[in-house]
Design a protein around this motif. Structure first.
Motif, PDB file in Angstrom:
ATOM      1  N   VAL A  36       0.817  -0.924  -0.315  1.00 25.11           N
ATOM      2  CA  VAL A  36       0.222   0.321  -0.764  1.00 25.11           C
ATOM      3  C   VAL A  36       1.047   1.202  -0.010  1.00 25.11           C
ATOM      4  N   GLN A  37       2.242   0.953   0.567  1.00 18.98           N
ATOM      5  CA  GLN A  37       2.898   2.026   1.540  1.00 18.98           C
ATOM      6  C   GLN A  37       3.944   2.702   0.085  1.00 18.98           C
ATOM      7  N   VAL A  38       4.102   2.064  -0.649  1.00 21.36           N
ATOM      8  CA  VAL A  38       4.845   2.116  -2.364  1.00 21.36           C
ATOM      9  C   VAL A  38       3.741   2.004  -3.608  1.00 21.36           C
ATOM     10  N   HIS A 139       0.125  -6.929   4.658  1.00 21.67           N
ATOM     11  CA  HIS A 139       0.610  -6.324   5.422  1.00 21.67           C
ATOM     12  C   HIS A 139      -0.497  -5.060   5.167  1.00 21.67           C
ATOM     13  N   TRP A 140      -1.501  -5.561   6.266  1.00 21.43           N
ATOM     14  CA  TRP A 140      -2.840  -4.673   6.435  1.00 21.43           C
ATOM     15  C   TRP A 140      -3.997  -4.357   5.347  1.00 21.43           C
ATOM     16  N   ASP A 141      -3.559  -4.589   4.096  1.00 20.13           N
ATOM     17  CA  ASP A 141      -4.755  -4.832   2.853  1.00 20.13           C
ATOM     18  C   ASP A 141      -5.144  -5.367   2.548  1.00 20.13           C
ATOM     19  N   LEU A 182       2.244 -12.615   8.633  1.00 17.65           N
ATOM     20  CA  LEU A 182       0.931 -11.168   9.703  1.00 17.65           C
ATOM     21  C   LEU A 182       2.506  -9.895   9.541  1.00 17.65           C
ATOM     22  N   ASN A 183       2.428  -8.268   9.335  1.00 17.66           N
ATOM     23  CA  ASN A 183       2.488  -7.803   9.743  1.00 17.66           C
ATOM     24  C   ASN A 183       1.986  -7.231  11.159  1.00 17.66           C
ATOM     25  N   GLU A 184       2.898  -6.869  12.153  1.00 18.26           N
ATOM     26  CA  GLU A 184       2.114  -6.469  13.147  1.00 18.26           C
ATOM     27  C   GLU A 184       0.588  -6.137  13.351  1.00 18.26           C
ATOM     28  N   TYR A 186      -0.798  -7.130  16.044  1.00 21.88           N
ATOM     29  CA  TYR A 186      -1.548  -5.926  17.442  1.00 21.88           C
ATOM     30  C   TYR A 186      -1.972  -4.127  16.663  1.00 21.88           C
ATOM     31  N   SER A 187      -0.882  -3.747  15.928  1.00 15.48           N
ATOM     32  CA  SER A 187      -1.617  -2.975  15.688  1.00 15.48           C
ATOM     33  C   SER A 187      -2.623  -2.013  14.592  1.00 15.48           C
ATOM     34  N   GLN A 188      -2.850  -3.444  14.022  1.00 17.99           N
ATOM     35  CA  GLN A 188      -3.845  -3.547  12.718  1.00 17.99           C
ATOM     36  C   GLN A 188      -4.944  -3.616  13.954  1.00 17.99           C
ATOM     37  N   LEU A 247       6.134  -9.209  14.380  1.00 15.65           N
ATOM     38  CA  LEU A 247       5.164  -8.753  15.888  1.00 15.65           C
ATOM     39  C   LEU A 247       6.057  -6.779  15.600  1.00 15.65           C
ATOM     40  N   ASN A 248       4.419  -5.970  16.149  1.00 18.38           N
ATOM     41  CA  ASN A 248       5.309  -4.246  16.641  1.00 18.38           C
ATOM     42  C   ASN A 248       5.600  -5.500  18.833  1.00 18.38           C
ATOM     43  N   VAL A 249       6.304  -4.734  18.928  1.00 15.04           N
ATOM     44  CA  VAL A 249       7.371  -4.792  19.675  1.00 15.04           C
ATOM     45  C   VAL A 249       7.447  -3.075  20.816  1.00 15.04           C
ATOM     46  N   ASN A 250       7.146  -3.304  22.468  1.00 15.05           N
ATOM     47  CA  ASN A 250       7.241  -2.519  22.599  1.00 15.05           C
ATOM     48  C   ASN A 250       7.870  -2.994  24.019  1.00 15.05           C
ATOM     49  N   TRP A 251       9.266  -2.255  24.685  1.00 16.54           N
ATOM     50  CA  TRP A 251       9.554  -2.638  25.901  1.00 16.54           C
ATOM     51  C   TRP A 251       8.937  -1.744  27.136  1.00 16.54           C
ATOM     52  N   TYR A 329      10.532  -2.910  15.957  1.00 13.17           N
ATOM     53  CA  TYR A 329      10.831  -1.895  16.956  1.00 13.17           C
ATOM     54  C   TYR A 329      10.799  -0.136  16.906  1.00 13.17           C
ATOM     55  N   TYR A 330      10.068   0.516  17.542  1.00 10.49           N
ATOM     56  CA  TYR A 330       9.975   1.691  17.148  1.00 10.49           C
ATOM     57  C   TYR A 330      10.466   2.684  18.487  1.00 10.49           C
ATOM     58  N   ASN A 331       9.709   1.720  20.334  1.00 12.73           N
ATOM     59  CA  ASN A 331      10.172   2.690  21.173  1.00 12.73           C
ATOM     60  C   ASN A 331       9.780   2.179  22.343  1.00 12.73           C
ATOM     61  N   SER A 332       9.744   2.524  23.243  1.00 12.83           N
ATOM     62  CA  SER A 332       8.853   2.210  24.230  1.00 12.83           C
ATOM     63  C   SER A 332       7.673   2.851  25.426  1.00 12.83           C
ATOM     64  N   SER A 373       6.070  14.067  17.655  1.00  9.78           N
ATOM     65  CA  SER A 373       5.553  12.384  17.571  1.00  9.78           C
ATOM     66  C   SER A 373       5.848  11.172  18.422  1.00  9.78           C
ATOM     67  N   TRP A 374       5.736  10.108  17.836  1.00 10.81           N
ATOM     68  CA  TRP A 374       5.616   8.606  18.991  1.00 10.81           C
ATOM     69  C   TRP A 374       6.578   8.027  18.925  1.00 10.81           C
ATOM     70  N   ILE A 375       7.441   8.570  18.060  1.00 10.63           N
ATOM     71  CA  ILE A 375       8.996   8.031  17.877  1.00 10.63           C
ATOM     72  C   ILE A 375      10.038   8.761  19.698  1.00 10.63           C
ATOM     73  N   VAL A 445      15.635  -1.764   8.169  1.00  9.92           N
ATOM     74  CA  VAL A 445      15.440  -0.770   7.927  1.00  9.92           C
ATOM     75  C   VAL A 445      14.344  -0.652   7.443  1.00  9.92           C
ATOM     76  N   TRP A 446      13.258   0.622   8.671  1.00  9.76           N
ATOM     77  CA  TRP A 446      12.020   1.380   7.459  1.00  9.76           C
ATOM     78  C   TRP A 446      11.998   2.744   7.348  1.00  9.76           C
ATOM     79  N   SER A 447      11.919   3.017   6.329  1.00 15.83           N
ATOM     80  CA  SER A 447      12.346   1.956   4.647  1.00 15.83           C
ATOM     81  C   SER A 447      13.230   3.065   3.993  1.00 15.83           C
ATOM     82  N   ARG A 461       8.002  11.488   6.678  1.00 16.55           N
ATOM     83  CA  ARG A 461       8.895  11.073   5.624  1.00 16.55           C
ATOM     84  C   ARG A 461       9.980   9.465   6.694  1.00 16.55           C
ATOM     85  N   PHE A 462       9.814   8.087   6.186  1.00 19.46           N
ATOM     86  CA  PHE A 462      10.759   7.269   6.893  1.00 19.46           C
ATOM     87  C   PHE A 462      11.523   6.344   5.944  1.00 19.46           C
ATOM     88  N   GLY A 463      12.039   7.637   4.884  1.00 22.65           N
ATOM     89  CA  GLY A 463      12.601   6.996   3.920  1.00 22.65           C
ATOM     90  C   GLY A 463      14.343   6.759   4.360  1.00 22.65           C
TER      91      GLY A 463
HETATM   92  C1  PNW Z   1       4.292   0.242  11.280  1.00 23.10           C
HETATM   93  N1  PNW Z   1       4.050   1.686  17.605  1.00 23.10           N
HETATM   94  O1  PNW Z   1       3.475   0.739  12.371  1.00 23.10           O
HETATM   95  C2  PNW Z   1       4.102  -0.460   9.795  1.00 23.10           C
HETATM   96  O2  PNW Z   1       4.389  -1.720   9.692  1.00 23.10           O
HETATM   97  C3  PNW Z   1       5.023   0.101   8.762  1.00 23.10           C
HETATM   98  O3  PNW Z   1       3.582  -0.155   7.850  1.00 23.10           O
HETATM   99  C4  PNW Z   1       4.542   1.744   9.763  1.00 23.10           C
HETATM  100  O4  PNW Z   1       4.957   2.877   8.239  1.00 23.10           O
HETATM  101  C5  PNW Z   1       5.954   2.190  10.291  1.00 23.10           C
HETATM  102  O5  PNW Z   1       5.407   1.307  11.695  1.00 23.10           O
HETATM  103  C6  PNW Z   1       6.015   3.324  10.808  1.00 23.10           C
HETATM  104  O6  PNW Z   1       4.323   3.532  11.474  1.00 23.10           O
HETATM  105  C7  PNW Z   1       3.659   0.735  13.864  1.00 23.10           C
HETATM  106  O7  PNW Z   1       2.785   1.848  18.066  1.00 23.10           O
HETATM  107  C8  PNW Z   1       2.720   1.473  14.246  1.00 23.10           C
HETATM  108  O8  PNW Z   1       5.322   1.195  17.927  1.00 23.10           O
HETATM  109  C9  PNW Z   1       2.452   1.018  16.064  1.00 23.10           C
HETATM  110  C10 PNW Z   1       3.672   1.382  16.552  1.00 23.10           C
HETATM  111  C11 PNW Z   1       5.024   0.646  15.590  1.00 23.10           C
HETATM  112  C12 PNW Z   1       5.165   0.002  14.592  1.00 23.10           C
END
Ligand code: PNW
Length: 468
Positions: A36-38, A139-141, A182-184, A186-188, A247-251, A329-332, A373-375, A445-447, A461-463
């Motif tokens: 979806v994203q690209v 991946h969510w679509d 499956l991608n994440e 939990y997020s879905q 799986l998406n993981v937050n510590w 993994y993006y954050n805790s 930002s949530w990052i 790396v995303w992305s 912009r995550f690129g």
């Molecule tokens: C991922 N969180 O989603 C997705 O798999 C990607 O498609 C998306 O572009 C990327 O992160 C950046 O957002 C997440 O809350 C959504 O920790 C939420 C979280 C982590 C990843």
């Protein structure tokens, strides 16, 4: 020394502390995207609509009122994408197949041959560039036609996903050796079926989340195990590949010693919900989760738990149903016990069910990227996650299938903040491998390039590459 070892690259990085860190020679370096994203070409070349094609039409759903109709136009420009992957030097490319591009109405009765050919061409070009494809099946679509029939709320989804996966293995399994079901989940679920935590994603179903969230999770687990069984029974021996899940993981950090049990319960009810049935020794939901939802359900006057029970057979099929664990993994998060009456004010059903007050520690977890930002930069959390996985799941192989951050406005192409964020996480991964003996296969790396960032449209912009 074999020729292979002689050409293998040794990658070293400098930890913020100044230490030089060396990655194992066989560590895999990768970059990711999702269909979806690209891709773009969302409504053309025989592709059926997905839930995202419908969702973007909702007024206000996408902050900049954009859609994924064109996105990065990878449908036409995949060769350019591969050129930049090659230039960056990644060894593996994680991308996803759009279910409704292959199967416009979601089921195998109708196959879109142009879609079949597109992924052949993409995979061939990736391989020709000397890059290993890693393919995410979902991946969510979701195909819109299946959503019209209840989507992830309909138990038939297990069969639908099984058939779709089987087709993918059959078509591409001779060339693709790394599959992600499956991608994440939990997020879905949080964003697509609850949406009460801020972000709303497709299909954007709200109101029934108290039980729908757990029913969707149940079906996602069963769909994963179905695809994995099909792969192992009919394809794996011949095709010799591996299948996993991301799986998406937050510590989760406890605010004080008093909150340690709660932090563990939260980790169980977010990550463990999916990790425990697949990788755990017992192969069922985490006990803390089963007990908690059962308790709440009784208190609410229900006679059945909102969390659908896994049968003995399902438990057996789920146990060990993945060869590797993909971690995004993006954050805790910080958590503390609620004060009296406070929990009822928490908007998120899933967080209320956990029973904690979640927040980002303003002193410890610094913000990265756009204001608000949530990052959050807390790479130590990733190392904790890896150690936890090592201890709980018998050191199952882990692939970091996503990590990265959005642009910080005002920065130039040197990407100072992104370099800082990624390097910090790589350093913790390296230490987890070397000092803790964690079994980490590689880093994605995303992305590789800026893309359609779901409800954020093109504003995040995550690129590694800027897309204009
Ligand atoms: C991922 N969180 O989603 C997705 O798999 C990607 O498609 C998306 O572009 C990327 O992160 C950046 O957002 C997440 O809350 C959504 O920790 C939420 C979280 C982590 C990843």
């Amino acid at each position: 020394m074999s020729r292979r070892a002689a050409v293998a690259r040794k990658v070293s990085i400098t930890h913020p502390s100044g230490d030089e860190l060396h990655f194992p020679a066989n560590f895999t370096w990768a970059a990711a995207t999702a269909a979806v994203q690209v891709e773009g070409a969302a409504l053309t070349y025989g592709k059926g609509p997905s839930i995202w094609d419908e969702f973007v039409k909702r007024p206000g759903a996408i902050v900049d009122n954009t859609s994924a109709n064109t996105a990065c136009d990878s449908y036409h420009k995949f060769k350019e994408d591969i050129a930049i992957l090659k230039y960056v030097g990644v060894q593996q490319y994680r991308f996803s197949i759009s279910w409704s591009r292959l199967l416009p109405t979601g089921t195998v009765e109708e196959i879109n041959e142009e879609g079949v050919q597109y992924y052949h061409d993409l995979i061939d070009a990736v391989l020709e560039a000397g890059i290993v494809p890693m393919v995410t099946l979902y991946h969510w679509d979701l195909p819109l036609a299946l959503n019209d029939r209840g989507g992830w709320l309909n138990e038939k989804i297990v069969e639908w996903f099984g058939n779709y996966s089987s087709l993918c293995f059959q078509l591409y399994g001779e060339k693709v050796k790394h599959w992600i079901t499956l991608n994440e989940p939990y997020s879905q679920i949080q964003n697509g079926y609850c949406g009460d935590d801020g972000t709303v994603h497709a299909p954007g179903i709200q109101g029934e989340c108290s039980w729908a969230a757990y029913l969707v999770g149940y079906h996602m687990l069963l769909a994963h195990s179905k695809a994995s069984m099909i792969y192992r029974e009919a394809f794996k021996d011949v095709q010799n590949g591996r299948i996993g899940i991301s799986l998406n993981v937050n510590w989760i950090l406890p605010e004080s010693e008093d909150d340690e049990d709660l932090a563990d319960q939260a980790f169980q009810m977010m990550f463990g919900w999916f990790a425990e049935p697949i990788f755990g020794r017992e192969g069922d939901y985490p006990v803390a989760m089963t007990e908690r939802i059962e308790f709440l359900s009784r208190k609410e006057g229900r006679v059945t738990s909102r969390l659908p029970a896994l049968s003995e057979k399902q438990v057996e099929e789920l146990t060990g149903s993945a060869d590797f664990l993909g971690i995004n993994y993006y954050n805790s998060l910080m958590v503390r016990k609620p004060r009296k009456g406070e929990l009822t004010k928490v908007r998120s059903q899933l967080k209320r069910d956990i029973g904690g007050i979640f927040y980002y520690d303003p002193t410890g977890l610094s913000g990265i990227g756009k204001p608000g930002s949530w990052i959050k930069y807390y790479p130590e959390g990733l190392r904790e996650v890896l150690r936890n996985v090592r201890d709980r799941f018998g050191n199952v192989p882990v692939m970091i299938t996503e990590n990265g951050c959005m642009d910080t406005p005002g920065e130039d192409a040197e990407d100072e903040t992104r370099v800082f964020y990624i390097t910090g996480h790589l350093a913790e991964i390296c230490r987890a491998i070397q000092e803790d003996g964690c079994n980490v296969l590689g880093y994605t790396v995303w992305s590789i390039m800026d893309n359609f960032e779901w409800a954020d449209g093109y504003t995040s912009r995550f690129g590694l590459y800027y897309v204009s």
